[in-house]
Each structure stands twice: as structure tokens, then as C-alpha cells.
Write a protein that holds these residues in place. Structure first.
Motif, short mmCIF file in Angstrom:
data_model
loop_
_atom_site.label_atom_id
_atom_site.label_comp_id
_atom_site.label_asym_id
_atom_site.label_seq_id
_atom_site.Cartn_x
_atom_site.Cartn_y
_atom_site.Cartn_z
N UNK A 1 0.80 -1.23 0.00
CA UNK A 1 0.00 0.00 0.00
C UNK A 1 0.83 1.28 0.00
N UNK A 2 2.03 1.23 0.51
CA UNK A 2 2.85 2.43 0.58
C UNK A 2 4.28 2.09 0.18
N UNK A 3 4.87 2.96 -0.63
CA UNK A 3 6.26 2.80 -1.04
C UNK A 3 6.93 4.16 -1.00
N UNK A 4 8.23 4.16 -0.85
CA UNK A 4 8.91 5.43 -0.80
C UNK A 4 10.40 5.30 -0.98
N UNK A 5 11.06 6.45 -0.87
CA UNK A 5 12.50 6.54 -1.01
C UNK A 5 13.08 7.28 0.18
N UNK A 6 14.15 6.74 0.72
CA UNK A 6 14.96 7.40 1.73
C UNK A 6 16.37 7.52 1.18
N UNK B 1 9.05 -0.29 1.39
CA UNK B 1 7.65 -0.61 1.14
C UNK B 1 7.04 -1.22 2.40
N UNK B 2 5.78 -0.85 2.66
CA UNK B 2 5.10 -1.37 3.85
C UNK B 2 4.22 -2.56 3.47
N UNK B 3 4.36 -3.63 4.24
CA UNK B 3 3.54 -4.81 4.02
C UNK B 3 2.60 -4.99 5.21
N UNK B 4 1.30 -4.82 5.00
CA UNK B 4 0.34 -5.07 6.10
C UNK B 4 0.27 -6.53 6.49
N UNK C 1 7.90 -2.50 7.56
CA UNK C 1 8.51 -1.98 6.35
C UNK C 1 9.68 -2.86 5.91
N UNK C 2 9.82 -2.99 4.62
CA UNK C 2 10.96 -3.68 4.04
C UNK C 2 11.81 -2.69 3.25
N UNK C 3 13.10 -3.00 3.14
CA UNK C 3 14.05 -2.09 2.51
C UNK C 3 14.81 -2.78 1.39
N UNK C 4 15.15 -2.00 0.37
CA UNK C 4 16.03 -2.48 -0.67
C UNK C 4 17.47 -2.37 -0.24
N UNK C 5 18.37 -2.77 -1.15
CA UNK C 5 19.80 -2.81 -0.82
C UNK C 5 20.47 -1.46 -1.00
N UNK C 6 19.80 -0.53 -1.66
CA UNK C 6 20.35 0.81 -1.87
C UNK C 6 21.03 0.96 -3.21
N UNK D 1 4.74 7.60 -1.29
CA UNK D 1 3.49 7.65 -2.02
C UNK D 1 2.60 6.50 -1.61
N UNK D 2 1.36 6.79 -1.31
CA UNK D 2 0.41 5.75 -0.95
C UNK D 2 -0.23 5.16 -2.21
N UNK D 3 -0.96 4.08 -2.03
CA UNK D 3 -1.63 3.46 -3.17
C UNK D 3 -2.64 4.43 -3.78
N UNK D 4 -3.22 5.28 -2.94
CA UNK D 4 -4.21 6.23 -3.43
C UNK D 4 -3.61 7.45 -4.10
N UNK D 5 -2.30 7.59 -4.03
CA UNK D 5 -1.65 8.69 -4.73
C UNK D 5 -1.19 9.83 -3.84
#
Length: 114
Positions: A29-34, A94-97, A102-107, A48-52
Motif C-alpha cells: 500500500x505504501x512505497x517510498x525513497x529514503x 515498502x510497507x507490508x500489512x 517496512x521492508x528495505x532495498x539494498x540501496x 506515495x500511498x496506493x491512493x496517490x
């Protein structure tokens, strides 16, 4: 577990542009960048949420644009007018309900330098 794979980091000159991509292994439902610069704490860049609904840190608003492709479980970060201070490792998250976290990529490294 949600797997996140980022791409698009590079060396770019000040004033240049880059587009980062991140693909998740499942819909969230939610993804983002840090980002995290050397010697500094990790900070939110955009989300950004799924709804925009979007959130941007003040220093990137007007220069960076976050977008999502729900069909591909992807999130993008278009970065324009890059500045030296944008140099950092950029992480997708990205958040997983289902998992309740939250899960993170490797960068991916973004270096702005002349």
C-alpha cells in the motif's frame, strides 16, 4: 518477505537528472525513497500511498517526483536539478500489512559531482 530491487543510481553532474526505479516482489500500500549520506542519518526523501498521496522533504520538493506503477509493483523517483547535497545512497522501502512492517532495498548510489 517483500523483496525490493533498486536501480538507476549513477554519477551525475550538478544540474543533471536521474530516475531511480524500485520493483517489489508483491503489491504494497505504501512505497517510498529514503537516502543516507556519509556520516548522516537516513532521511525520508519521498513517499506515495496506493491512493496517490505524496510526501516530500522540503529540500527536494519541486525537483524530485515520486510515481508508482501498481501493475508492476514499482516505484520511481525522478530527480531533476540535482545538487551536490543530493549525493547519498538511496533506499527504496515498502510497507507490508501482511507482515506488519517496512521492508528495505539494498540501496543504490547517487553521486552528484562536477
Amino acid at each position: 518477505q517483500v523483496q525490493l530491487v533498486e536501480s538507476g543510481g549513477a554519477l551525475v553532474q550538478p544540474g543533471g537528472s536521474l530516475k531511480l526505479s524500485c520493483v517489489a516482489s508483491e503489491s504494497t500500500p505504501a512505497m517510498g525513497w529514503h537516502r543516507q549520506a556519509p556520516g548522516k542519518e537516513r532521511e525520508l526523501v519521498a513517499s506515495m500511498s496506493r491512493g496517490g498521496s505524496t510526501t516530500y522533504r522540503d529540500s527536494v520538493r519541486g525537483r524530485f517526483t515520486i510515481s508508482r506503477d501498481h501493475a508492476k509493483n514499482a516505484v520511481y523517483l525522478q530527480m531533476n536539478s540535482l545538487e551536490l547535497e543530493d549525493t547519498a545512497v538511496y533506499y527504496c522501502n515498502a510497507y507490508s500489512p501482511i507482515h506488519g512492517k517496512w521492508f528495505w532495498g539494498q540501496g543504490t548510489q547517487v553521486t552528484v559531482s562536477s
